[in-house]
Write a protein that holds these residues in place. Sequence first.
Motif, PDB file in Angstrom:
ATOM      1  N   PHE A 115       8.716 -33.105 -26.900  1.00  0.00           N
ATOM      2  CA  PHE A 115       9.789 -32.115 -26.810  1.00  0.00           C
ATOM      3  C   PHE A 115       9.470 -30.841 -27.605  1.00  0.00           C
ATOM      4  CE2 PHE A 115      13.437 -35.363 -25.857  1.00  0.00           C
ATOM      5  CZ  PHE A 115      12.873 -35.586 -24.616  1.00  0.00           C
ATOM      6  N   ARG A 135      17.352 -31.064 -29.312  1.00  0.00           N
ATOM      7  CA  ARG A 135      16.325 -32.030 -28.908  1.00  0.00           C
ATOM      8  C   ARG A 135      16.332 -33.277 -29.792  1.00  0.00           C
ATOM      9  NH1 ARG A 135      11.724 -27.688 -28.657  1.00  0.00           N
ATOM     10  NH2 ARG A 135      13.353 -26.467 -29.673  1.00  0.00           N
ATOM     11  N   THR A 155      20.316 -28.627 -22.705  1.00  0.00           N
ATOM     12  CA  THR A 155      19.249 -27.660 -22.964  1.00  0.00           C
ATOM     13  C   THR A 155      19.780 -26.228 -23.030  1.00  0.00           C
ATOM     14  OG1 THR A 155      18.808 -27.701 -20.594  1.00  0.00           O
ATOM     15  CG2 THR A 155      17.393 -29.058 -21.948  1.00  0.00           C
ATOM     16  N   THR A 162      10.837 -24.584 -22.052  1.00  0.00           N
ATOM     17  CA  THR A 162      11.122 -25.786 -22.852  1.00  0.00           C
ATOM     18  C   THR A 162      12.185 -26.629 -22.141  1.00  0.00           C
ATOM     19  OG1 THR A 162      10.715 -24.406 -24.782  1.00  0.00           O
ATOM     20  CG2 THR A 162      11.614 -26.580 -25.204  1.00  0.00           C
ATOM     21  N   VAL A 166      11.620 -30.531 -21.148  1.00  0.00           N
ATOM     22  CA  VAL A 166      12.490 -31.592 -21.686  1.00  0.00           C
ATOM     23  C   VAL A 166      13.156 -32.362 -20.536  1.00  0.00           C
ATOM     24  CG1 VAL A 166      14.640 -31.985 -22.973  1.00  0.00           C
ATOM     25  CG2 VAL A 166      12.892 -30.479 -23.909  1.00  0.00           C
TER      26      VAL A 166
END
Length: 205
Positions: A115, A135, A155, A162, A166
């Motif tokens: 992550f 995260r 998120t 990212t 994830v």
Amino acid sequence: MFEVKNLKYKDILYIDHLNINKNSVTCIVGESGSGKTTLLKMLNNIISPDEGEIYFNRKEINQYNPIDLRRRVVMLPQTPIIYKGSILDNILIGKKFSKSEIYDIKEIENLLEKFNVNKNLNEPAENLSGGEKQRVCLIRVLIMNPEVILLDEPTSALDENTEDLVINYVVEYVKKNNKTLIMVTHSKEIAKKYSDHIIEITKRR
Ligand SMILES: Nc1ncnc2c1ncn2[C@@H]1O[C@H](COP(=O)(O)OP(=O)(O)OP(=O)(O)O)[C@@H](O)[C@H]1O
């Protein structure tokens, strides 16, 4: 796995009928204030509808012991909840709730790396950025090993790359381990790319 019938909650949410299958990825989309979080909270009985029924594995949700249900159906709230202590403490706190103290430190380190959280597990969690806290809280939920994972905009504090990294990992994890994922997302792209089903909630005016 979940069936919702004739649900009504205040003047916020009305659902005639909804089925969510086991081992599937479902995204809930809709404008702000339409009731997405409200629906998620109903699926682990944090709130109850005023009218209608919700079934989990064909049994009415309010027939389950709420604590047992929330060990099986774990929700990650929109705002990450971080406790005083290290990153590791913050991850393991979920394990304490699920009453399984066994964990694999390598697995946790691996998740942090996957992550993109480049921190040591012993560092204080309070110093993390908003996106890192998100995260860490997501890892807390995965480590609890629930049957159903409810994610509320997991998120929202992450940049697009990212976010994709994830969600991609979480969806793969869910598929590989025969879990069920229900996720509220602001991103129609994420919903289209990753979900087996999309539930769109419209705001009543
Ligand atoms: N317990 C409550 N009592 C009264 N109104 C509530 C309650 N909980 C939520 N609401 C209202 O219900 C509506 C839906 O809220 P909810 O948080 O489910 O929306 P949402 O779709 O998740 O929104 P967002 O995308 O902004 O997070 C909002 O107008 C909110 O203010």
